[in-house]
Design an enzyme around this catalytic site. Structure first.
Site, mmCIF file in Angstrom:
data_model
loop_
_atom_site.group_PDB
_atom_site.id
_atom_site.type_symbol
_atom_site.label_atom_id
_atom_site.label_comp_id
_atom_site.label_asym_id
_atom_site.label_seq_id
_atom_site.Cartn_x
_atom_site.Cartn_y
_atom_site.Cartn_z
ATOM 1 N N LYS A 68 53.421 33.471 14.994
ATOM 2 C CA LYS A 68 52.129 33.373 15.356
ATOM 3 C C LYS A 68 51.844 31.792 15.303
ATOM 4 O O LYS A 68 50.911 31.265 15.898
ATOM 5 C CB LYS A 68 51.389 33.833 13.788
ATOM 6 N N ASP A 104 42.883 37.308 12.692
ATOM 7 C CA ASP A 104 43.048 37.761 11.401
ATOM 8 C C ASP A 104 41.940 37.231 10.604
ATOM 9 O O ASP A 104 41.502 37.878 9.557
ATOM 10 C CB ASP A 104 44.512 36.907 11.111
HETATM 11 P P1 NAP Z 1 54.465 34.597 5.441
HETATM 12 O O1 NAP Z 1 53.964 33.783 6.246
HETATM 13 O O2 NAP Z 1 56.044 34.766 5.249
HETATM 14 O O3 NAP Z 1 53.966 34.050 3.919
HETATM 15 C C1 NAP Z 1 54.214 34.765 2.970
HETATM 16 C C2 NAP Z 1 53.601 34.181 1.317
HETATM 17 O O4 NAP Z 1 53.812 35.224 0.346
HETATM 18 C C3 NAP Z 1 54.412 32.782 1.128
HETATM 19 O O5 NAP Z 1 53.019 32.154 0.545
HETATM 20 C C4 NAP Z 1 55.132 33.241 0.015
HETATM 21 O O6 NAP Z 1 55.437 32.282 -0.960
HETATM 22 C C5 NAP Z 1 54.463 34.460 -0.712
HETATM 23 N N1 NAP Z 1 55.563 35.373 -1.316
HETATM 24 C C6 NAP Z 1 56.602 35.847 -0.498
HETATM 25 N N2 NAP Z 1 57.351 36.529 -1.577
HETATM 26 C C7 NAP Z 1 56.858 36.309 -2.575
HETATM 27 C C8 NAP Z 1 56.836 36.832 -4.105
HETATM 28 N N3 NAP Z 1 57.937 37.757 -4.370
HETATM 29 N N4 NAP Z 1 56.352 36.464 -5.102
HETATM 30 C C9 NAP Z 1 55.273 35.405 -4.671
HETATM 31 N N5 NAP Z 1 54.890 34.960 -3.722
HETATM 32 C C10 NAP Z 1 55.824 35.320 -2.450
HETATM 33 O O7 NAP Z 1 53.793 35.825 5.511
HETATM 34 P P2 NAP Z 1 52.253 36.423 6.348
HETATM 35 O O8 NAP Z 1 52.254 36.386 7.804
HETATM 36 O O9 NAP Z 1 51.306 35.492 5.529
HETATM 37 O O10 NAP Z 1 52.116 37.929 5.703
HETATM 38 C C11 NAP Z 1 51.984 38.176 4.361
HETATM 39 C C12 NAP Z 1 51.597 39.719 4.210
HETATM 40 O O11 NAP Z 1 50.381 39.964 4.794
HETATM 41 C C13 NAP Z 1 52.944 40.817 4.747
HETATM 42 O O12 NAP Z 1 53.031 41.678 4.110
HETATM 43 C C14 NAP Z 1 51.888 40.851 6.073
HETATM 44 O O13 NAP Z 1 52.433 42.556 6.626
HETATM 45 C C15 NAP Z 1 50.403 40.923 5.663
HETATM 46 N N6 NAP Z 1 49.518 40.754 6.868
HETATM 47 C C16 NAP Z 1 48.411 41.800 6.947
HETATM 48 C C17 NAP Z 1 47.377 41.869 7.867
HETATM 49 C C18 NAP Z 1 46.522 42.678 8.092
HETATM 50 O O14 NAP Z 1 45.894 42.707 8.907
HETATM 51 N N7 NAP Z 1 46.257 43.680 6.941
HETATM 52 C C19 NAP Z 1 47.670 40.676 8.909
HETATM 53 C C20 NAP Z 1 48.710 39.683 8.543
HETATM 54 C C21 NAP Z 1 49.527 39.988 7.680
HETATM 55 P P3 NAP Z 1 56.447 30.961 -0.839
HETATM 56 O O15 NAP Z 1 55.692 30.125 -0.058
HETATM 57 O O16 NAP Z 1 56.799 30.658 -2.209
HETATM 58 O O17 NAP Z 1 57.612 31.406 -0.063
#
Ligand code: NAP
Length: 272
Positions: A68, A104
């Protein structure tokens, strides 16, 4: 029917096999008799994938993990909102000129506003990744008072500074009071469905609790919150509303939102 005039759309990401975007968009195309097809491409190198879009005249694409932000340098133009958020989740190819958008943020705002207002509410976002950036931008734009909580301090502080919000380490959530709590971490997502980003004892009945994870539809966080009497918002709503924005950009037609939601829910129930 697919023929030589069929407009091709795609989702570019890695991994991509579990994406529900193809089933959602294809059902909408077919419902409106739009001559289009939506395919999933596992794209490891986003620059090369964008060259492919140009070379083949693919009309538009959804952009997902992990591209992204990285995709932005390969585009001809970035829409204002996507530029401010700092991430693109949608592109459109207008006669060879490719522009990036982000739906988003608006998807999350619409999902929240179906259940509650945002203006002047205290909103806590768990996570500081790409999704948190878009959702957080939406909250600030709607007049919410935002606080970012994240496991990694530097990343959380950086996002909070970019959005002009407060930051708090995730482990300090316990004493925090908020009106709306939004999980944007993958904690609780398949296959680790027993995960919960905060402990039950730190939730309270008055909170509206949203989880943007949509697989499973009812994450453990949402089940626990619902049992406590909280209003809850699942991740499918945000997913469908962002998809509706993409659909309208690409086709110029009003998105059949109810059908898109039903299609996604059906696909989710078949996969569980
Ligand atoms: P990302 O950029 O990888 O960010 C993930 C975040 O979650 C980071 O801040 C990370 O913290 C934190 N995290 C990961 N594992 C963790 C754990 N075990 N405990 C605490 N914090 C944790 O991912 P993203 O693109 O933001 O996506 C995140 C989620 O949103 C995914 O599951 C995705 O499928 C979902 N999503 C849904 C939609 C929708 O339309 N519903 C749209 C977009 C994304 P750190 O900084 O400490 O690593």
């Amino acid at each position: 029917m697919i023929n030589s005039n069929t407009a091709i759309y795609a989702i570019l990401g890695d991994p991509i096999s579990h994406s529900l975007s193809p089933v959602m968009h294809n059902s909408a195309f077919s419902h409106l008799n739009y001559n289009g097809v939506y395919l999933a491409f596992s794209a490891k190198k986003i620059g090369k994938a964008i060259s492919g879009i140009r070379a083949l005249g693919i009309k538009g694409a959804g952009i997902t993990i992990p591209h992204k932000v990285a995709v932005m340098e390969f585009l001809d133009e970035i829409d204002d909102l996507a530029g401010k958020i700092g991430a693109v989740n949608t592109i459109i190819n207008r006669q060879g000129k490719i522009t990036g958008y982000n739906f988003d943020s608006i998807g999350a705002v619409k999902a929240i506003k179906e259940k509650t207002g945002i203006n002047n509410k205290a909103v806590a976002i768990l996570g500081a990744g790409g999704a948190a950036r878009a959702v957080g931008y939406g909250i600030i734009s709607e007049g919410g008072r935002l606080i970012i909580l994240n496991r990694t301090k530097d990343k959380g502080e950086k996002l909070a500074a970019d959005l002009g919000s407060e930051f708090c380490p995730l482990e300090d959530f316990k004493g925090l009071k908020c009106d709306i709590l939004i999980n944007t971490t993958p904690v609780g997502m398949e296959p680790n469905v027993d995960g919960m980003p905060v402990e039950k004892k730190h939730l309270n009945k008055g909170m509206v609790v949203m989880d943007i994870v949509y697989n499973p539809l009812k994450t453990r966080l949402l089940r626990v919150a619902e049992d406590m009497g909280c209003k809850t918002i699942d991740g499918v709503s945000m997913f469908v509303f962002q998809g509706a924005g993409q659909f309208e950009l690409w086709t110029g037609k009003k998105a059949p939102v109810d059908l898109m939601r039903k299609t996604v829910l059906k696909a989710l129930s078949c996969s569980s």
